[in-house]
Design a protein around this motif. Structure first.
Motif, PDB file in Angstrom:
ATOM      1  N   LEU A 249       9.111  -2.967  -1.146  1.00  9.44           N
ATOM      2  CA  LEU A 249       8.654  -1.690  -1.842  1.00  9.44           C
ATOM      3  C   LEU A 249       8.540  -0.710  -0.879  1.00  9.44           C
ATOM      4  CD1 LEU A 249       6.150  -3.561  -4.021  1.00  9.44           C
ATOM      5  CD2 LEU A 249       8.203  -2.402  -4.767  1.00  9.44           C
ATOM      6  N   ASP A 250       9.433   0.362  -0.987  1.00  7.67           N
ATOM      7  CA  ASP A 250       9.325   1.558   0.187  1.00  7.67           C
ATOM      8  C   ASP A 250       8.014   2.430  -0.118  1.00  7.67           C
ATOM      9  OD1 ASP A 250       9.934   3.461   1.991  1.00  7.67           O
ATOM     10  OD2 ASP A 250      12.069   3.658   1.513  1.00  7.67           O
ATOM     11  N   ALA A 251       7.289   2.410   1.065  1.00  7.93           N
ATOM     12  CA  ALA A 251       5.929   3.170   0.617  1.00  7.93           C
ATOM     13  C   ALA A 251       6.195   4.341   1.752  1.00  7.93           C
ATOM     14  CB  ALA A 251       4.679   2.325   1.256  1.00  7.93           C
TER      15      ALA A 251
ATOM     16  N   SER B 155      -3.436   3.527  -8.515  1.00  5.84           N
ATOM     17  CA  SER B 155      -4.644   3.810  -7.956  1.00  5.84           C
ATOM     18  C   SER B 155      -5.358   2.405  -7.697  1.00  5.84           C
ATOM     19  CB  SER B 155      -5.484   5.003  -8.826  1.00  5.84           C
ATOM     20  OG  SER B 155      -4.883   5.981  -8.715  1.00  5.84           O
ATOM     21  N   LEU B 156      -5.823   2.406  -6.494  1.00  5.95           N
ATOM     22  CA  LEU B 156      -6.347   1.233  -6.054  1.00  5.95           C
ATOM     23  C   LEU B 156      -7.939   1.215  -6.651  1.00  5.95           C
ATOM     24  CD1 LEU B 156      -5.193   0.337  -2.678  1.00  5.95           C
ATOM     25  CD2 LEU B 156      -4.647  -0.763  -4.891  1.00  5.95           C
ATOM     26  N   ASP B 157      -8.625   0.099  -7.119  1.00  3.42           N
ATOM     27  CA  ASP B 157      -9.652  -0.114  -7.610  1.00  3.42           C
ATOM     28  C   ASP B 157     -10.702   0.149  -6.431  1.00  3.42           C
ATOM     29  OD1 ASP B 157     -11.492  -1.393 -10.059  1.00  3.42           O
ATOM     30  OD2 ASP B 157     -12.279  -1.997  -8.138  1.00  3.42           O
ATOM     31  N   ASP B 158     -12.011   0.617  -6.467  1.00  2.00           N
ATOM     32  CA  ASP B 158     -13.040   0.862  -5.332  1.00  2.00           C
ATOM     33  C   ASP B 158     -13.192  -0.517  -4.819  1.00  2.00           C
ATOM     34  OD1 ASP B 158     -14.625   2.837  -3.863  1.00  2.00           O
ATOM     35  OD2 ASP B 158     -16.103   1.129  -4.554  1.00  2.00           O
TER      36      ASP B 158
ATOM     37  N   TYR C 149       0.878  -1.034   0.086  1.00  3.43           N
ATOM     38  CA  TYR C 149       0.116  -0.087  -0.094  1.00  3.43           C
ATOM     39  C   TYR C 149       0.802   1.175   0.024  1.00  3.43           C
ATOM     40  CZ  TYR C 149      -3.927  -2.900   1.276  1.00  3.43           C
ATOM     41  OH  TYR C 149      -4.810  -4.016   1.388  1.00  3.43           O
ATOM     42  N   TYR C 150       0.381   2.396  -0.509  1.00  9.77           N
ATOM     43  CA  TYR C 150       0.931   3.630  -0.481  1.00  9.77           C
ATOM     44  C   TYR C 150      -0.081   4.936  -0.187  1.00  9.77           C
ATOM     45  CZ  TYR C 150       3.749   7.640  -1.833  1.00  9.77           C
ATOM     46  OH  TYR C 150       4.671   8.899  -1.707  1.00  9.77           O
TER      47      TYR C 150
ATOM     48  N   ALA D  99      -1.066   2.272  -4.330  1.00 10.33           N
ATOM     49  CA  ALA D  99      -0.312   1.063  -3.951  1.00 10.33           C
ATOM     50  C   ALA D  99       1.112   0.989  -4.798  1.00 10.33           C
ATOM     51  CB  ALA D  99      -0.985  -0.085  -3.992  1.00 10.33           C
ATOM     52  N   ILE D 100       1.998   0.323  -4.485  1.00  6.73           N
ATOM     53  CA  ILE D 100       3.013   0.114  -5.271  1.00  6.73           C
ATOM     54  C   ILE D 100       3.032  -1.164  -5.567  1.00  6.73           C
ATOM     55  CG2 ILE D 100       5.652   0.350  -5.607  1.00  6.73           C
ATOM     56  CD1 ILE D 100       5.672   2.405  -3.520  1.00  6.73           C
TER      57      ILE D 100
END
Length: 660
Positions: free
Chosen positions: A141-143, A197-200, A108-109, A220-221
């Motif tokens: 993955l650096d968030a 971008s994350l889906d709803d 997540y980001y 998110a990454i």
């Protein structure tokens, strides 16, 4: 135990050439609709062990060659058992991970690496911290970076993968929308590691982990589609019928950006690993008779006849020989007799599942009834995983059992306190404060306690575990609602049991493994009541896993007690909850619910006020639980009606678990 039950409710049927797995031609015939090699296992545990063995083999071969083994690892419920098995191999068999390099698939980001919901923390606690992998071999993955630095970080991440020679084995789960990693629908096949971008839908499903959708990051990454496809081997895991539809699209559908997992069809060494439930929509499982000749057992015939009715839009008794022959089912007629004979048998079997007497009808011929007539007044335990599953899933049957004079006990297995919002806590302490203030009780002490709670909630971060006092209040809210539901159904207060199984009480979404204490609590209640009937939630597709764990605990308790003489008179019926209904060919007892009874059921559900109006654990379905239950119950009745049965308002359906 769950594996044994899964085999009962997943009658795929056997092909006449049972040795097709050893024959390349026959194997390709049976799986001709599948564009990705797919292995169906009896359970998630069996599939996870097989994959863990494959990973261990690669690690050992690389070690013998003095090379590094590079793994791309996803996190979540799907690969969890794989990591547990690898940890077990490390501790028991000496499997070393010193020559292993890992790259995390997604994060997540923005999110802190030590946040409860962080994928990095999750996989570290489940896997990395329990093995001997060198810390410098872990690439996450650096968030925490500012967004303007993410592009350079992702480019470096890709370069690091190339520098170590690429990924030898990529492990993936799959989302309900077909996302792999967090490549959502619309992702390009040439995408690399990047911010997305994350889906709803994805955010809605994740809402429970973050204690509310508003707390779920919007970005998110993730490794890109191209990054994933560059791996030498790819293994995709999916468990439970909730993943069945997307697995079918992934494996048998067309390649499309709308189903990112379909891009895996381009890979030369990609395998999909599923249990029987997740593979249920594949052609060789759903309609094997359309591929090749099968061995027609009774359950498969029933499944095929129901399917045929839906295909030709006819009730059972109107099916003709031509209907069977035109739809690849001529073998049934050849083996079992004419369409008329088959139709009558299947019609009667379905008709005999219907009963208005879920506890058995006294003084009646019970030859073709799903339940026994004796004893005419039965002792019943309804096990409810959460404090509302009883009324949501079998509220109509519960009301009828009480109305018909049976001694009904309800046992709530977990507190369900995670599903109570902080707003509800504040509302209740406002009431307590106002009420106790008017009684001149020790208001200073109460005020101090309430101020502590208010301060915590006002400053609470979405990755914080509640104070014990808050968890206690949330538990009491659920207890009060459950008691109100039982009172409405006229269940005796002494017959209402709150088990509070220890595996659940972690304060976070992640639970402990089921233990001996959990099983003992359930076994002790069964021994105390000595029931003639046990009802339990068989809803194994609960996306949060609690139902599956609760059912396994019941199965283990029953297994311990099954040699007791009184257990020989106990029948176990499994209902389903808010997520799925039994397929009609599996249903063994269908209890009709009248319009008035359906309204009574709705009123019982409404007693659970904290779970209305945007409950915490709605998952990807925006309907409230009472709406899902009514739609499902009416849908089952509609299916029965379309097959030629009498028309009812609604049905609650059950499958029997035979443990002896």
């Amino acid at each position: 135990m769950i594996e044994k039950f899964n085999q009962k409710i997943s009658p795929a049927g056997k092909f006449k050439n049972e040795g097709y797995h050893d024959d390349p031609y026959l194997r390709s015939l049976i799986t001709k609709e599948e564009k990705i090699a797919t292995k169906i296992y009896g359970s998630s545990t069996e599939g996870s062990k097989a994959l863990a063995s494959e990973i261990a083999s690669i690690i050992k071969i690389k070690e013998l060659e003095s090379k590094k083994c590079v793994l791309g690892l996803a996190v979540g419920s799907a690969p969890s058992e794989v990591y547990d098995e690898l940890v077990s191999m490390h501790k028991k068999d000496g499997l070393s991970f010193k020559n292993v390099i890992v790259f995390n698939v997604m994060e997540y980001y923005p999110i802190a690496p030590n946040a409860l919901q962080s994928f990095s923390r999750n996989i570290s606690e489940k896997f990395y911290d329990r093995i001997d992998i060198p810390k410098e071999n872990i690439f996450g993955l650096d968030a925490t970076l500012p967004q303007e630095k993410i592009y350079d970080f992702c480019r470096t991440f890709e370069e690091q993968i190339e520098k170590v020679g690429g990924i030898d084995m990529q492990i993936l789960g799959i989302g309900g929308t077909g996302h792999i990693g967090l490549n959502e629908p619309g992702s390009s096949s040439n995408s690399l590691t990047r911010i997305v971008s994350l889906d709803d839908i994805t955010r809605t499903v994740a809402a429970s982990d973050f204690f509310g959708k508003d707390n779920v990051p919007r970005k998110a990454i993730t490794m890109g589609i191209t990054t994933i496809l560059k791996a030498k081997r790819i293994r995709v895991l999916a468990w439970g019928e909730g993943k069945a539809a997307i697995i079918q699209k992934t494996v048998e559908g067309e390649i499309s950006e709308e189903v990112p997992s379909s891009f895996l069809q381009k890979h030369e060494n990609c395998h999909v690993i599923v249990d029987e439930a997740a593979g249920n929509e594949l052609t060789r499982v759903k309609t094997p008779w359309l591929i090749d000749s099968v061995v027609w057992n009774d359950r498969l015939v029933k499944k095929a006849v129901v399917w045929l009715c839906q295909q030709v839009n006819k009730p059972i008794l109107k099916l003709t020989d031509r209907d069977y022959n035109d739809n690849g089912m001529g073998d049934i007629i050849a083996e079992k007799g004419s369409a008329y004979q088959v139709n009558i048998r299947i019609f009667n079997e379905l008709q005999h599942t219907i009963t208005g007497w879920p506890g058995g009808k006294p003084n009646a011929d019970d030859t073709y009834r799903p339940e026994r007539k004796s004893p005419d007044k039965k002792k019943v335990i309804i096990f409810s995983p959460h404090p509302d599953d009883d009324v949501i899933s079998m509220g109509g049957t519960m009301l009828r059992l009480v109305d018909q004079g049976h001694d009904v006990h309800v046992a709530y297995q977990v507190s369900g306190n995670l599903a109570v919002s902080d707003d509800d806590v504040l509302r209740y302490i406002d009431f307590i404060g106002d009420y106790t203030g008017g009684l001149n009780l020790d208001s200073k002490q109460i005020k101090a306690e309430h101020d502590k709670i208010r301060k915590f909630i006002a400053n609470k971060k979405h990755d914080q575990i509640d104070l014990p006092e808050i968890r206690r209040i949330k538990t009491l809210i659920r207890v009060g609602e459950a008691k109100a539901g039982c009172r409405y159904a006229n269940v005796k207060e002494s017959n209402t049991h709150f088990l509070n199984l220890p595996f659940y009480e972690t304060g976070g979404v992640e639970k402990k493994p089921i233990g001996k204490e959990d099983v003992k609590i359930i076994a002790d209640l069964i021994k105390e009541v000595k029931p003639h009937q046990i009802f339990a939630a068989g809803d194994l597709s609960d996306p949060h896993g609690t139902h599956r764990v609760c059912l396994d605990a019941i199965f283990q308790a029953i297994d311990q007690l099954k040699k007791e003489e009184w257990m020989k008179d106990c029948w176990v019926w499994l209902y389903r909850g808010a997520w799925h209904e039994w397929e009609i060919h599996n249903i063994e007892m269908a209890v009709p619910i009248s319009p008035d009874e359906l309204m009574r059921k709705r009123n019982a559900i409404f007693k659970h006020q904290s779970q209305k109006d945007g409950a915490m654990f709605l998952g990807g379905d925006s309907r409230e639980f009472w709406q899902r239950a009514e739609d499902r119950n009416r849908g089952t009745a509609q299916l029965y009606n379309e097959l030629g049965m009498a028309e009812y308002e609604a049905f609650e359906a059950f499958v029997r678990y035979e443990f002896l």
